[in-house]
Design an enzyme around this catalytic site. Sequence first.
Site, PDB file in Angstrom:
ATOM      1  N   HIS A   1      -7.037   5.686 -12.729  1.00 30.94           N
ATOM      2  CA  HIS A   1      -6.731   7.032 -12.259  1.00 30.94           C
ATOM      3  C   HIS A   1      -5.707   7.003 -11.131  1.00 30.94           C
ATOM      4  CE1 HIS A   1      -7.737  11.138 -10.573  1.00 30.94           C
ATOM      5  NE2 HIS A   1      -7.753  11.390 -11.871  1.00 30.94           N
TER       6      HIS A   1
ATOM      7  N   ASP B   1      -9.014  17.361  12.679  1.00 26.40           N
ATOM      8  CA  ASP B   1      -8.594  17.609  14.067  1.00 26.40           C
ATOM      9  C   ASP B   1      -7.091  17.436  14.270  1.00 26.40           C
ATOM     10  OD1 ASP B   1     -11.104  18.304  14.922  1.00 26.40           O
ATOM     11  OD2 ASP B   1     -11.588  16.332  15.749  1.00 26.40           O
TER      12      ASP B   1
ATOM     13  N   HIS C   1      -3.231  20.316  -7.718  1.00 26.70           N
ATOM     14  CA  HIS C   1      -3.707  18.970  -8.030  1.00 26.70           C
ATOM     15  C   HIS C   1      -3.728  18.062  -6.805  1.00 26.70           C
ATOM     16  CE1 HIS C   1      -3.485  15.091 -10.470  1.00 26.70           C
ATOM     17  NE2 HIS C   1      -4.513  15.724 -11.003  1.00 26.70           N
TER      18      HIS C   1
ATOM     19  N   ASP D   1      10.351  -3.605  -4.198  1.00 30.82           N
ATOM     20  CA  ASP D   1      10.753  -4.711  -3.333  1.00 30.82           C
ATOM     21  C   ASP D   1       9.662  -5.009  -2.315  1.00 30.82           C
ATOM     22  OD1 ASP D   1      13.046  -4.992  -4.823  1.00 30.82           O
ATOM     23  OD2 ASP D   1      14.296  -3.816  -3.461  1.00 30.82           O
TER      24      ASP D   1
ATOM     25  N   LYS E   1      -2.254   6.570  -8.792  1.00 26.41           N
ATOM     26  CA  LYS E   1      -0.860   7.034  -8.827  1.00 26.41           C
ATOM     27  C   LYS E   1      -0.137   6.362  -7.663  1.00 26.41           C
ATOM     28  CE  LYS E   1      -3.770  10.746  -9.841  1.00 26.41           C
ATOM     29  NZ  LYS E   1      -4.033  10.465 -11.222  1.00 26.41           N
TER      30      LYS E   1
ATOM     31  N   LYS F   1      -4.780  16.163  -3.290  1.00 24.46           N
ATOM     32  CA  LYS F   1      -6.012  15.675  -2.663  1.00 24.46           C
ATOM     33  C   LYS F   1      -5.657  15.292  -1.231  1.00 24.46           C
ATOM     34  CE  LYS F   1      -6.704  14.785  -7.246  1.00 24.46           C
ATOM     35  NZ  LYS F   1      -5.682  14.690  -8.306  1.00 24.46           N
TER      36      LYS F   1
END
Length: 416
Positions: free
Chosen positions: A294, A121, A114, A301, A296, A116
């Site tokens: 979508h 380089d 899952h 603080d 996450k 991404k």
Amino acid sequence: MGHGQWVPGNRVDLLENGEEFYPRLYEAIGQAKKEVVIETFILFEDPVGKELHAALVAAAKRGVRVDVLVDGFGSPDLSVEFLKELKDAGVNLRVFDPGTRLLGQRLNLIRRMHRKIAVIDAERAFVGGINFSHDHLRSFGHMAKQDYTVELTGPIVTEIHRFVLHAIAVGAKGSRWFRRRLRETEPSSLPDAGPAEVMFVTRDNRRHTDDIERHYRAAIRSARHRIVIANAYFFPGYRLIKALRRAARRGVDVRLILQGEPDMPIVKTAASLLYHHLLHAGVKIYEYCERPLHGKVALVDDVWSTVGSSNLDPLSLSLNLEANVMVRDRAFNEELWRNLDNLMSNSCKSIETGELSTEWSGWRLVRSFFVFHFLRYYPSWAGWLPRHVPRMQPPEAQWPQLIQVEKGEDSQPGRA
């Protein structure tokens, strides 16, 4: 590999949605001189996927080494022409756990790749929750997704680069290939690029089974005045819920931004089972209603933040392969706060206790009992699920029609 250590001297740029992420990534791929490595759960053959396809093909044709890993469940329907153009250009495409279908249904539902991640380089990295699909752009319509990625420069990129190469080596190539690729592509050292301390944290089904959740809980326990969590699929473990309730009860301003316009109705149903439990402890809940959430991301603080691929649900916390970056930097924390505060002020509905269902309290008590114990024990139950070791395989394992096309071409007159 230095997993889970704070690395100073980095620059972290917040990229909101595909409108900011895709142009920045395509620019980086266009400037690549040696190597492009991409891991993604979803690659669709739509306007976004085709634009990435063109950028990768162009990079490979000018001599850049291009490695792409897609998930077999998340990226099921790519055409032979799309795949063959990548292969002919020299792009090294691999599939994580290719799946077979039974009566048209995909069976490889659990333990997905899952993450991404993109690394260019060995000097520039992107980590977040945005896939390569049109539904991450507003032009998709009212179901376009709200999400985030970060662009990173500085010494942390070395660790991320080592991780993605090691993933390829473990899945297909071996340790000698890994060491050779490091020598060929990784700079001896990267200069400081900014003030941020960054930790790269992953979750797997072997040695790092709960690392992301542990860092969430540690940050929540340390909170003194503010916690904001924006998470698409929210059904976390008992200990994280307990930490949020305790923080709210000691006077911390705890806010959750959850889906109000979900891409899957069960998502909102599952999260709403926790609303009574959280609201009565003083946690504030906001449902994002403009379009599907979508993201996450979270902040605690004025310094700590996280952005990544990990939801706070059983799949991400106990089964899937995930990657987040934890950031300690006041400026980045403030930027993320402004963004989330804008969502809460302009695109969210605040959930009040009085608005919740007034169903029979006895039934709510029974339901809460079962939800409580599920949350308490699901991390251990997850270990009972099938523990096959998914492998990275060439695209022919997912799309066998590629083999037929190549055999047909080889048999044509005039072909050597």
